[in-house]
Design an enzyme around this catalytic site. Structure first.
Site, short mmCIF file in Angstrom:
data_model
loop_
_atom_site.label_atom_id
_atom_site.label_comp_id
_atom_site.label_asym_id
_atom_site.label_seq_id
_atom_site.Cartn_x
_atom_site.Cartn_y
_atom_site.Cartn_z
N CYS A 85 0.92 -1.46 -0.18
CA CYS A 85 -0.12 -0.12 0.40
C CYS A 85 0.76 1.14 -0.14
CB CYS A 85 -1.15 -0.42 1.32
SG CYS A 85 -2.19 1.63 1.59
N HIS A 126 -9.58 -3.47 -1.20
CA HIS A 126 -8.23 -2.80 -0.81
C HIS A 126 -8.59 -1.72 -0.31
CE1 HIS A 126 -3.52 -2.08 0.09
NE2 HIS A 126 -4.53 -0.79 0.32
N GLU A 127 -9.38 -1.19 -1.15
CA GLU A 127 -9.53 0.61 -0.94
C GLU A 127 -11.09 0.31 0.08
OE1 GLU A 127 -7.55 1.96 -1.67
OE2 GLU A 127 -6.13 0.80 -3.51
N HIS A 130 -10.00 0.42 3.90
CA HIS A 130 -9.38 1.52 3.49
C HIS A 130 -10.89 2.29 4.57
CE1 HIS A 130 -5.41 2.32 3.23
NE2 HIS A 130 -5.65 1.51 1.74
C1 LIG Z 1 -4.18 -4.58 -5.42
S1 LIG Z 1 -4.66 -4.10 -4.20
C2 LIG Z 1 -2.74 -2.50 -3.81
C3 LIG Z 1 -3.57 -0.92 -3.20
C4 LIG Z 1 -2.61 -0.33 -3.37
N1 LIG Z 1 -3.71 0.86 -2.94
C5 LIG Z 1 -3.42 1.59 -1.49
O1 LIG Z 1 -4.77 2.00 -0.79
C6 LIG Z 1 -1.90 -0.12 -3.81
O2 LIG Z 1 -0.71 -0.11 -3.77
O3 LIG Z 1 -2.06 0.58 -5.25
#
Ligand SMILES: CSCC[C@H](NC=O)C(=O)O
Length: 136
Positions: A85, A126-127, A130
């Site tokens: 991240c 993932h988002e 968050h």
């Molecule tokens: C594969 S999910 C990874 C998403 C991540 N973005 C951060 O919130 C990023 O590193 O782009």
């Protein structure tokens, strides 16, 4: 406007709030900031620029898709993976679903429901995590 990245785990652990049309500037700033970090980053949530509203942006090929107040309505096929991240150092293990159906408002605040799979589904999960104050 390109914003500074929030790397404070304590503040990233706060739950974000319902977004409204009054939050349109956050959408612009999130898009500008993702574009600035596009060499390393495929998605962002608003709390990564210290805006605690339920807004995410997800890179899908050439297009960055905005999702306002996204909710996962269906999910299937769990698997174990590792993710990094922009807000954190290193990678951490996590569990994701291969297929998800998401309800959200688009950048025009029109209601949408779409199904996503594989890597795009992974970024969205993932988002959305968050938005719930969950960091991998
Ligand atoms: C594969 S999910 C990874 C998403 C991540 N973005 C951060 O919130 C990023 O590193 O782009």
């Amino acid at each position: 406007m390109i914003k500074e990245i929030n790397r404070d785990e304590k503040s990233l652990s706060k739950k974000s709030k319902f977004a409204t049309k009054a939050d349109k500037q956050i959408i612009t700033d999130l898009a500008d900031t993702l574009q600035h970090h596009s060499d390393t980053t495929v998605g962002m949530a608003a709390n990564m620029i210290s805006e605690f509203k339920n807004i995410i942006i997800v890179q899908m090929g050439m297009i960055a898709v905005i999702m306002v107040n996204p909710v996962i309505k269906q999910k299937s096929d769990p698997y174990q993976t590792k993710e990094g991240c922009l807000s954190l150092a290193g990678e951490r293990p996590t569990m994701r679903f291969k297929n998800i159906t998401v309800e959200y408002l688009d950048q025009h605040f029109e209601k949408q429901q779409n199904t996503f799979s594989e890597f795009t589904a992974q970024i969205i999960q993932h988002e959305i995590d968050h938005c719930h104050g969950i960091i991998i």
